[in-house]
Design an enzyme around this catalytic site. Structure first.
Site, PDB file in Angstrom:
ATOM      1  N   ASP A 192      -3.236   2.458  -5.894  1.00  0.00           N
ATOM      2  CA  ASP A 192      -2.098   2.544  -4.973  1.00  0.00           C
ATOM      3  C   ASP A 192      -1.895   1.296  -4.120  1.00  0.00           C
ATOM      4  OD1 ASP A 192      -4.436   2.899  -3.587  1.00  0.00           O
ATOM      5  OD2 ASP A 192      -3.712   4.562  -2.349  1.00  0.00           O
ATOM      6  N   GLU A 193      -2.639   0.225  -4.388  1.00  0.00           N
ATOM      7  CA  GLU A 193      -2.497  -0.999  -3.607  1.00  0.00           C
ATOM      8  C   GLU A 193      -2.406  -2.198  -4.538  1.00  0.00           C
ATOM      9  OE1 GLU A 193      -5.375  -1.476  -0.404  1.00  0.00           O
ATOM     10  OE2 GLU A 193      -5.997   0.604  -0.665  1.00  0.00           O
TER      11      GLU A 193
ATOM     12  N   ASP B 284       0.854  -1.188   0.000  1.00  0.00           N
ATOM     13  CA  ASP B 284       0.000   0.000   0.000  1.00  0.00           C
ATOM     14  C   ASP B 284       0.893   1.242   0.000  1.00  0.00           C
ATOM     15  OD1 ASP B 284      -1.917   1.924   0.297  1.00  0.00           O
ATOM     16  OD2 ASP B 284      -2.764   1.131   2.155  1.00  0.00           O
TER      17      ASP B 284
END
Length: 404
Positions: free
Chosen positions: A105-106, A9
């Site tokens: 974003d993960e 993350d």
């Protein structure tokens, strides 16, 4: 053999990317937001100093400024975020071919079959990935390491920023069960409220329930959450090259001025249905249900959905269903700030769910005519741009919004 899964993350992703070119702001409270001059202005991301003031993602700019009067606002650059996300996932791909992005974003990484190539120590591999991202891109990463996807994500959320957290196959209950139910994937506010009525506040409390009770309260989601709480997630990590099935196609718009008449709502819905229908056709999909959401100036939201008698990707049929829902939800003159239309129950072929009307044999011909018309509009837009042609019903509707 237990799986070894990482959940990576990127910390404060949008804000971190913006601060790469503005290092002088790094220690000041900074947030990335929508247009501060429009009613669409919400916080998209914030850095650690802004978090210390209580600034939260998705709250309005004025709410954030009440908490932090000195908050520095930066505009978003979505092209940059997509490029950084692409590069980050390429780095992940050097460790395994099983990389499943979860948003921009993960990502989950299944390193079960490849960790021996990198020393065999999962925590050390996670630390190595974090170090590479920091050195090569200037961004920080929190990584969870565990034996399933849900606990790996719990691990990445457990300690931030820039940390590695291991939730092992042995002793995981001591780490996981004291955490609040809301820390677990898909345990949203509605699920928390339903479980809270039975005194269930922690993941351990959910795990201790008879499995039939959360299923009775929340349907399939309840059973799924119970399995997650008991460490029974077996969901595989999908390769980033494997196309994710599309579950819904929707648009939402926030209007500069509140909509207060049915005609205004119809024009807004027409524009949204046009966009949703075009996206369905572009992907070769049809929808069997439509959902509509309304948000008022006080940010109260109401939504409804309905199943269609026949799956469709035609603008007019979506609009008819959307207006039927709006008429049930909306009271005349009540102001509407945001309107959303979402196509659900997607298929790749026309399906009929109810017996057709024998007294309207012209309907198939009418649908074929609409299909030709809307495909012609698609062709014009593809050649000359999305704004080259519009259906008259949506013309003149001034909006600001975002695609979902």
């Amino acid at each position: 053999m237990e799986r070894v899964i990482l959940h990576c993350d990127l910390n404060s992703f949008y804000a971190s990317v913006e601060l790469l070119s503005k290092p002088e702001l790094r220690d000041l409270p900074v947030a990335v937001c929508g247009d501060p001059e429009s009613r669409k202005g919400i916080i998209l991301a914030k850095n650690e100093p802004a978090k210390a003031f209580g600034v939260k993602t998705a709250e309005t700019i004025w709410q954030a400024r009440q908490k932090c009067p000195g908050l520095i606002l930066l505009p978003p650059h979505h092209g940059s975020y997509r490029e950084f996300s692409r590069v980050v996932n390429e780095i992940y791909g050097q460790y395994t071919d099983l990389v499943e992005p979860f948003g921009i974003d993960e990502s989950w990484l299944d390193i079960t079959g490849s960790m021996h190539l990198f020393g065999g120590d999962a925590a050390a591999i996670a630390d190595g990935v974090r170090e590479r991202i920091r050195k090569e891109l200037g961004l920080t990463l929190s990584v969870g390491v565990s034996f399933n996807k849900v606990f790996a994500k719990l691990g990445s959320d457990y300690k931030k920023p820039d940390a590695t957290t291991v939730i092992p196959p042995e002793g995981w209950k001591e780490i996981v069960w004291p955490l609040p139910v809301g820390a677990m994937l898909f345990a949203g506010p509605a699920a928390q409220r339903a479980l809270g009525q039975y005194g269930v506040k922690t993941i351990g409390g959910l795990a201790a329930m008879a499995p039939a009770l959360p299923e009775q309260l929340l349907g399939k989601l309840g059973r799924q959450l119970w399995e997650y709480a008991n460490g029974l997630d077996r969901t595989p990590v999908r390769s980033q090259f494997e196309k994710e099935p599309v579950k819904s196609v929707g648009n939402s718009y926030t209007f500069r001025e509140d909509l207060t008449t049915r005609e205004q709502l119809r024009r807004g819905a027409a524009m949204l249905c046009d966009s949703v229908a075009g996206r369905l056709r572009a992907q070769g999909l049809y929808c069997g249900a439509v959902a509509v959401g309304l948000k008022d100036p006080g940010f109260r939201t109401v939504s409804r959905q309905k199943h269609l008698s026949r799956s469709t990707h035609l603008r007019g049929e979506l609009l008819e269903a959307a207006m039927e829902l709006i008429d049930k939800m909306w009271k005349p003159s009540s102001p509407v700030r945001l309107l959303s239309v979402t196509a659900l129950a997607l298929t790749d072929a026309v399906e009929t769910y109810e017996q057709t009307d024998l007294f309207t044999p012209q309907q198939p011909a009418e649908n074929a005519r609409r299909e030709r018309l809307e495909l012609a509009v698609d062709g014009i837009r593809k050649r000359y741009g999305g704004g080259a042609i519009s259906f008259g019903e949506a013309v003149g509707q001034v909006v600001h919004g975002e695609e979902t």
